[in-house]
Design a protein around this motif. Structure first.
Motif, PDB file in Angstrom:
ATOM      1  N   ASP A 113     -10.452  42.063  41.998  1.00 52.13           N
ATOM      2  CA  ASP A 113     -10.678  40.588  42.696  1.00 52.13           C
ATOM      3  C   ASP A 113     -11.358  39.679  41.412  1.00 52.13           C
ATOM      4  N   PRO A 114     -10.698  38.639  41.534  1.00 52.14           N
ATOM      5  CA  PRO A 114     -11.102  37.584  40.769  1.00 52.14           C
ATOM      6  C   PRO A 114     -12.763  37.230  40.721  1.00 52.14           C
ATOM      7  N   GLU A 115     -13.188  37.155  42.018  1.00 50.66           N
ATOM      8  CA  GLU A 115     -14.599  36.849  41.987  1.00 50.66           C
ATOM      9  C   GLU A 115     -15.572  38.108  42.277  1.00 50.66           C
ATOM     10  N   GLN A 116     -14.929  39.258  42.178  1.00 47.78           N
ATOM     11  CA  GLN A 116     -15.461  40.285  42.370  1.00 47.78           C
ATOM     12  C   GLN A 116     -16.384  40.460  43.721  1.00 47.78           C
ATOM     13  N   ASP A 117     -15.622  39.930  44.685  1.00 43.67           N
ATOM     14  CA  ASP A 117     -16.220  39.884  45.760  1.00 43.67           C
ATOM     15  C   ASP A 117     -14.898  39.714  46.884  1.00 43.67           C
ATOM     16  N   PHE A 118     -14.855  40.505  47.627  1.00 42.98           N
ATOM     17  CA  PHE A 118     -13.857  40.757  48.765  1.00 42.98           C
ATOM     18  C   PHE A 118     -14.011  39.854  49.858  1.00 42.98           C
ATOM     19  N   SER A 119     -15.152  39.239  49.959  1.00 41.98           N
ATOM     20  CA  SER A 119     -15.213  38.681  51.219  1.00 41.98           C
ATOM     21  C   SER A 119     -14.777  37.129  51.156  1.00 41.98           C
ATOM     22  N   LYS A 120     -14.615  36.636  49.945  1.00 44.20           N
ATOM     23  CA  LYS A 120     -14.204  35.304  49.741  1.00 44.20           C
ATOM     24  C   LYS A 120     -13.226  35.125  48.420  1.00 44.20           C
ATOM     25  N   GLY A 121     -12.687  33.719  48.571  1.00 46.78           N
ATOM     26  CA  GLY A 121     -11.846  33.443  47.426  1.00 46.78           C
ATOM     27  C   GLY A 121     -10.490  34.228  47.501  1.00 46.78           C
ATOM     28  N   TYR A 122     -10.230  34.397  46.137  1.00 45.46           N
ATOM     29  CA  TYR A 122      -8.809  35.100  46.209  1.00 45.46           C
ATOM     30  C   TYR A 122      -8.934  36.501  46.000  1.00 45.46           C
ATOM     31  N   GLU A 123      -7.909  37.381  46.128  1.00 43.71           N
ATOM     32  CA  GLU A 123      -7.933  38.679  46.115  1.00 43.71           C
ATOM     33  C   GLU A 123      -7.337  39.333  44.990  1.00 43.71           C
ATOM     34  N   GLY A 124      -7.403  40.469  44.663  1.00 42.96           N
ATOM     35  CA  GLY A 124      -6.806  41.090  43.230  1.00 42.96           C
ATOM     36  C   GLY A 124      -5.296  40.912  43.441  1.00 42.96           C
ATOM     37  N   LYS A 125      -4.970  41.074  44.592  1.00 41.46           N
ATOM     38  CA  LYS A 125      -3.139  41.354  44.669  1.00 41.46           C
ATOM     39  C   LYS A 125      -2.553  39.696  44.686  1.00 41.46           C
ATOM     40  N   ASP A 126      -3.387  38.878  44.714  1.00 42.69           N
ATOM     41  CA  ASP A 126      -2.860  37.481  44.437  1.00 42.69           C
ATOM     42  C   ASP A 126      -2.722  37.100  43.019  1.00 42.69           C
ATOM     43  N   VAL A 127      -3.573  37.853  42.306  1.00 42.38           N
ATOM     44  CA  VAL A 127      -3.530  37.793  40.835  1.00 42.38           C
ATOM     45  C   VAL A 127      -2.249  38.501  40.378  1.00 42.38           C
ATOM     46  N   VAL A 128      -2.033  39.858  41.063  1.00 43.01           N
ATOM     47  CA  VAL A 128      -0.865  40.617  40.712  1.00 43.01           C
ATOM     48  C   VAL A 128       0.396  39.990  40.911  1.00 43.01           C
ATOM     49  N   ILE A 129       0.488  39.192  41.997  1.00 43.71           N
ATOM     50  CA  ILE A 129       1.929  38.180  42.476  1.00 43.71           C
ATOM     51  C   ILE A 129       2.032  37.327  41.321  1.00 43.71           C
ATOM     52  N   GLU A 130       0.830  36.635  41.104  1.00 40.94           N
ATOM     53  CA  GLU A 130       1.165  35.479  40.030  1.00 40.94           C
ATOM     54  C   GLU A 130       1.380  36.168  38.774  1.00 40.94           C
ATOM     55  N   ASN A 131       0.862  37.099  38.349  1.00 43.65           N
ATOM     56  CA  ASN A 131       1.219  37.826  37.071  1.00 43.65           C
ATOM     57  C   ASN A 131       2.560  38.165  37.064  1.00 43.65           C
ATOM     58  N   LEU A 132       3.131  38.616  38.301  1.00 46.21           N
ATOM     59  CA  LEU A 132       4.682  39.235  38.432  1.00 46.21           C
ATOM     60  C   LEU A 132       5.440  38.031  38.197  1.00 46.21           C
ATOM     61  N   ARG A 133       5.063  36.989  38.910  1.00 45.42           N
ATOM     62  CA  ARG A 133       6.004  35.609  39.092  1.00 45.42           C
ATOM     63  C   ARG A 133       6.127  35.215  37.764  1.00 45.42           C
ATOM     64  N   GLN A 134       4.827  35.059  36.741  1.00 47.41           N
ATOM     65  CA  GLN A 134       4.884  34.591  35.417  1.00 47.41           C
ATOM     66  C   GLN A 134       5.821  35.569  34.589  1.00 47.41           C
ATOM     67  N   LEU A 135       5.767  36.924  34.800  1.00 51.11           N
ATOM     68  CA  LEU A 135       6.807  37.721  33.980  1.00 51.11           C
ATOM     69  C   LEU A 135       8.130  37.439  34.415  1.00 51.11           C
ATOM     70  N   CYS A 136       8.392  37.112  35.652  1.00 51.34           N
ATOM     71  CA  CYS A 136       9.665  36.851  36.151  1.00 51.34           C
ATOM     72  C   CYS A 136      10.163  35.401  35.552  1.00 51.34           C
ATOM     73  N   VAL A 137       9.138  34.490  35.680  1.00 51.64           N
ATOM     74  CA  VAL A 137       9.353  33.183  34.932  1.00 51.64           C
ATOM     75  C   VAL A 137      10.106  33.341  33.493  1.00 51.64           C
ATOM     76  N   PHE A 138       9.336  34.305  32.777  1.00 54.50           N
ATOM     77  CA  PHE A 138       9.685  34.706  31.533  1.00 54.50           C
ATOM     78  C   PHE A 138      11.259  35.221  31.401  1.00 54.50           C
ATOM     79  N   ARG A 139      11.493  36.420  32.378  1.00 54.01           N
ATOM     80  CA  ARG A 139      12.529  36.856  32.127  1.00 54.01           C
ATOM     81  C   ARG A 139      14.068  35.930  32.499  1.00 54.01           C
ATOM     82  N   VAL A 140      13.701  35.204  33.616  1.00 56.36           N
ATOM     83  CA  VAL A 140      14.764  34.149  33.873  1.00 56.36           C
ATOM     84  C   VAL A 140      14.943  33.012  32.798  1.00 56.36           C
TER      85      VAL A 140
END
Ligand SMILES: *[C@@H]1O[C@H](CO)[C@@H](O)[C@H](O)[C@H]1NC(C)=O
Ligand SMILES: *[C@@H]1O[C@H](CO)[C@@H](O)[C@H](O)[C@H]1NC(C)=O
Ligand SMILES: *[C@@H]1O[C@H](CO)[C@@H](O)[C@H](O)[C@H]1NC(C)=O
Length: 623
Positions: A258-285
């Protein structure tokens, strides 16, 4: 929550234990005193600025107190005086962070730090303290290189210093990165998370800073860059837990803290994973459309336009960036797949596999990590330092211009011409500046190849060699005449032209033909030496014949016999030609005669039929 973060770290640690963490080394050579000369390995610290591709010589000092370097030193005792070798401070391991020792030594004027290990063990990598440490600020400011050395070796150094010897060592990073060919492969293990404190800020700053250089290298075909993203997996037993659901995608297969290391607020770890995946795909394309460098544009634009702070770290914002860069959104979506599916995502699976080290590269466990030619870079994430590491990955003389620009390297050819051969008058040098130093190699100038050892001797060779500085041979011009000792033929040496003598290189001197060659010495001759030749005149009505070195009369009577001879030859020739013509005519006629007779013989009997060769029948038989 804390428990869970600890949990992820545990998984990570167990992976380190199972996998291989390779310590990146440079070589440390003791140059004096003689008794302990030799080369040793040392482990490059993961902070400060190692001089990839270069080397640094210094005088080792072991402080009298504060031997661990955990306290500030008084003033700048290690600042070297102008003209003397830089000071390398030897400090003992223990009591505080490696980085703090180096920081204290840097403030006291040291040029490099050697940390003596306190136990006998294989070398380890000195890393920075944990990310959110308050001390992290000074780590940014460390600019000197540091290296860990083995305990036994450090004791050898200490003993020599105690004995009052001057201990000089050379830290060498020239072979820290393999440099097999004219293309460098490099990877950046990164993260799209922009809210993790100092480390995230450093990473974002670096990406922004390095983008220009990376794109130049990539567009020029000098490098092949691949971005990578670390993910972790959720242990099987926890896949349905709230924590894993918020930190992972694909049913616990790919997670990020979790980016803020707090599950109750802000972004979650999976938001980061998804954006990381998007950046990987941006590179591939982008890579598929042969424009891999667009990844750098996307990542920097995303940082600026879609920060977590402004609550814009999301799909809409990311897609706006993708569109503005002209990338194919459909292909990127296809590449990303369905994050809710209970199956592997091929792109992220590949990333997890790539985390495990291969060959000379250890597992990637530190974020961010730069890998150059399959070796992990150690040191500060800073444009100049990284460019040095990449540049040191090229085979010598194949490095792109960006590697030879002033802020990245020193031009060794400027100092004493690098010790190479040069021709100052023609402004030709054998010194070729390279990233790791220089090579002395006879040059090619205006299509003319120079040959030689490159150090003491180079010589123009082959056709056209006389064009270049007269092929290194003597030449001179005087009285409207120019003479050169250069012979424009393959393999030939300098040779004084006719009428001169000497070595042909430094000098050719006029030959006094009147004296030395005994030219023009007939009784009626008078000789006058000129530059490169001589003049001879004959007295009276005589003519000088140079080939025979004699004077002859111009009058016709004297040449009568010659004319007679000529006439005889001409008449002889005419007779011979006439004779030949007659023979030819006769042969032709007799041949034609026989042809005609043969033809007539077909129709009427002739007296001497047997004797007549029958060409026509011959031909028919053979047909
Ligand atoms: C990028 O493209 C090159 C060839 O164009 C290929 O060799 C390389 O593997 C590609 N990289 C990735 C990560 O797909
Ligand atoms: C020698 O040549 C180099 C480039 O080849 C040039 O930069 C330099 O100015 C020249 N020097 C002289 C003295 O002509
Ligand atoms: C050199 O040539 C020029 C014209 O071509 C002539 O005027 C001059 O006298 C010559 N000099 C000598 C020393 O022959």
């Amino acid at each position: 929550m804390k428990l869970f973060v600890g949990f992820l770290v545990l998984i990570l640690l167990s992976e380190i234990a199972n996998g291989r963490f390779i310590v990146e080394k440079n070589s440390l050579r003791v140059t004096s005193p003689d008794s302990i000369r030799g080369t040793h390995d040392s482990a490059i610290g993961n902070f400060g600025i190692p001089q990839y591709g270069g080397s640094l010589a210094g005088n080792v000092v072991y402080p009298k107190d504060n031997r661990k370097g955990c306290k500030e030193f008084d003033g700048t005792p290690f600042k070297s005086k102008p003209g003397s070798l830089p000071t390398f401070v030897l400090v003992d391991r223990g009591d505080c962070f490696f980085a703090l020792k180096v920081w204290n030594a840097q403030n006291a004027g040291a040029s490099a730090v050697l940390v003596a290990d306190d136990i006998e063990e294989p070398l380890i990598t000195m890393d920075t303290p944990e990310e959110d440490s308050k001390n992290a600020e000074y780590i940014e400011k460390i600019t000197i290189p540091s290296a860990l050395i083995e305990k036994s070796f450090s004791e050898t150094l200490k003993k020599a210093i105690n004995d009052g010897e001057m201990v000089n060592v050379n830290l060498d990073w020239r072979d820290a990165v393999p440099h097999p060919d004219d293309r460098v492969e490099f990877e950046l293990w990164t993260n799209s998370n922009d809210e993790c404190g100092v480390k995230c800020d450093m990473l974002m700053e670096f990406v922004k800073d390095f983008k220009g250089a990376a794109q130049i290298l990539e567009k020029g075909g000098y490098t092949q860059f691949t971005p990578h993203y670390i993910t972790w997996y959720c242990p099987q037993a926890f896949t349905v837990s709230k924590q894993c659901k918020s930190q992972c995608i694909n049913h616990g297969r790919y997670c990020a803290p979790d980016p803020e290391q707090d599950f109750s607020k802000g972004y979650e770890g999976k938001d980061v994973v998804i954006e990381n995946l998007r950046q990987l795909c941006v590179f591939r394309v982008a890579n598929e459309s042969k424009k891999p460098w667009v990844w750098w544009d996307y990542v920097t634009d995303f940082q600026i336009r879609c920060p977590m702070k402004e609550n814009k770290y999301n799909k809409e914002c990311a897609e706006a960036v993708i569109k503005s860069l002209g990338l194919d959104l459909k292909n990127i979506e296809k590449c990303m797949g369905d994050p809710d599916a209970d199956s592997e995502n091929p792109v992220l699976k590949e990333e997890q596999d790539a985390q495990i080290g291969t060959g000379s590269r250890g597992d990637v466990t530190i974020l961010p990590t730069l890998v150059v030619n399959n070796r992990q870079y150690r040191g500060k994430l800073e444009k100049g330092a990284i460019l040095k590491a990449i540049c040191s990955g090229f085979e010598e003389t194949t490095e792109p211009a960006i590697c030879l620009s002033g802020d990245v390297e020193t031009n060794e050819c400027l100092d004493n011409n690098g010790g190479c051969w040069q021709d100052k008058t023609a402004n030709i040098t054998a010194c070729k500046d390279t990233f790791r130093g220089r090579v002395c190699e006879c040059p090619m100038v205006d299509g003319v190849l120079f040959k030689g050892d490159g150090y003491s001797h180079c010589e123009a060779s082959g056709p056209g060699r006389c064009k270049i500085n007269n092929g290194g041979c003597w030449h001179d011009a005087k009285d409207n005449y120019t003479f050169s000792a250069c012979v424009d033929v393959e393999g030939s040496k300098c040779q004084c032209p006719r009428g001169f003598k000497g070595d042909g290189v430094k000098s050719c001197e006029d030959v006094d033909e009147c004296k030395e060659k005994k030219a023009c010495q007939c009784p009626k001759c008078s000789c006058k030496n000129t530059w490169g030749s001589y003049e001879c005149s004959c007295s009276g009505d005589l003519l000088y014949i140079r080939d025979h070195d004699t004077c002859i009369s111009k009058r016709a009577s004297d040449s009568k016999s010659a004319w007679t001879a000529l006439w005889i030859i001409l008449i002889g020739l005419a007779i011979a030609a006439g004779g030949a013509f007659l023979v030819y005519k006769y042969r032709l006629r007799s041949y034609m005669d026989s042809e005609i007779r043969a033809i007539m013989a077909q129709y009427m009997p002739l007296d001497s039929q047997q004797e007549v060769p029958n060409h026509i029948n011959d031909e028919l038989q053979h047909a």
